[in-house]
Design a protein around this motif. Structure first.
Motif, PDB file in Angstrom:
ATOM      1  N   THR A   1       0.829  -1.200   0.000  1.00 12.16           N
ATOM      2  CA  THR A   1       0.000   0.000   0.000  1.00 12.16           C
ATOM      3  C   THR A   1       0.865   1.252   0.000  1.00 12.16           C
ATOM      4  OG1 THR A   1      -1.699  -1.202   1.230  1.00 12.16           O
ATOM      5  CG2 THR A   1      -1.872   1.197   1.189  1.00 12.16           C
TER       6      THR A   1
ATOM      7  N   TRP B   1      -2.112  -1.212  -9.473  1.00 10.85           N
ATOM      8  CA  TRP B   1      -0.955  -0.428  -9.878  1.00 10.85           C
ATOM      9  C   TRP B   1      -0.776  -0.307 -11.379  1.00 10.85           C
ATOM     10  CZ3 TRP B   1       2.551  -2.725 -12.994  1.00 10.85           C
ATOM     11  CH2 TRP B   1       2.501  -4.119 -13.055  1.00 10.85           C
TER      12      TRP B   1
ATOM     13  N   ARG C   1      -7.752   0.617  -7.235  1.00 11.50           N
ATOM     14  CA  ARG C   1      -6.748   0.185  -6.263  1.00 11.50           C
ATOM     15  C   ARG C   1      -5.805  -0.880  -6.830  1.00 11.50           C
ATOM     16  NH1 ARG C   1      -6.770   3.786  -2.163  1.00 11.50           N
ATOM     17  NH2 ARG C   1      -8.744   3.897  -1.089  1.00 11.50           N
TER      18      ARG C   1
ATOM     19  N   TRP D   1       1.000   4.094  -3.053  1.00 11.03           N
ATOM     20  CA  TRP D   1       0.747   5.530  -2.900  1.00 11.03           C
ATOM     21  C   TRP D   1       1.961   6.368  -3.276  1.00 11.03           C
ATOM     22  CZ3 TRP D   1      -3.776   7.389  -3.241  1.00 11.03           C
ATOM     23  CH2 TRP D   1      -4.869   6.647  -2.836  1.00 11.03           C
TER      24      TRP D   1
ATOM     25  N   ILE E   1      -6.220   4.776  -8.586  1.00 11.61           N
ATOM     26  CA  ILE E   1      -6.847   5.045  -7.282  1.00 11.61           C
ATOM     27  C   ILE E   1      -8.241   4.435  -7.223  1.00 11.61           C
ATOM     28  CG2 ILE E   1      -7.765   6.887  -5.814  1.00 11.61           C
ATOM     29  CD1 ILE E   1      -5.370   8.598  -6.803  1.00 11.61           C
TER      30      ILE E   1
END
Length: 101
Positions: free
Chosen positions: A5, A64, A62, A9, A59
């Protein structure tokens, strides 16, 4: 928060900063090479949309891989615009030499 996580971010922030660079260039109308020429604002806007689209999709879902897709597609787009500009300028310079002779 786990390490995946945190890395996700960090990647989102990096890609968003790349997009922010294009936004600032559009607003101030100056890039690192000097004032923007005609058409360069559109190229920077397209790059901004590709990067922001990757961030928004990453986002929202969720995951990548939209970050990777957005970054790679922006890089390919930018490099193809640069190469096509070089080809056009070479053709124009050859055309000018023919006119001068």
């Amino acid at each position: 928060m786990d390490i995946k996580t945190i890395i996700f971010w960090i990647a989102v922030v990096i890609v968003a900063c790349l997009g922010l660079r294009h936004l600032i260039t559009i607003i101030i109308r100056v890039s690192s090479t000097g004032p923007l020429k005609s058409g360069q604002r559109l190229c920077h806007a397209t790059s901004l949309l590709l990067l922001c689209g990757g961030c928004i999709a990453a986002i929202y879902y969720r995951i990548w891989w939209p970050l990777l897709v957005g970054t790679l597609s922006e890089s390919i787009f930018r490099n193809s615009v640069i190469k096509s500009g070089e080809i056009v300028s070479k053709q124009e310079s050859v055309g000018r030499k023919d006119v001068i002779r």
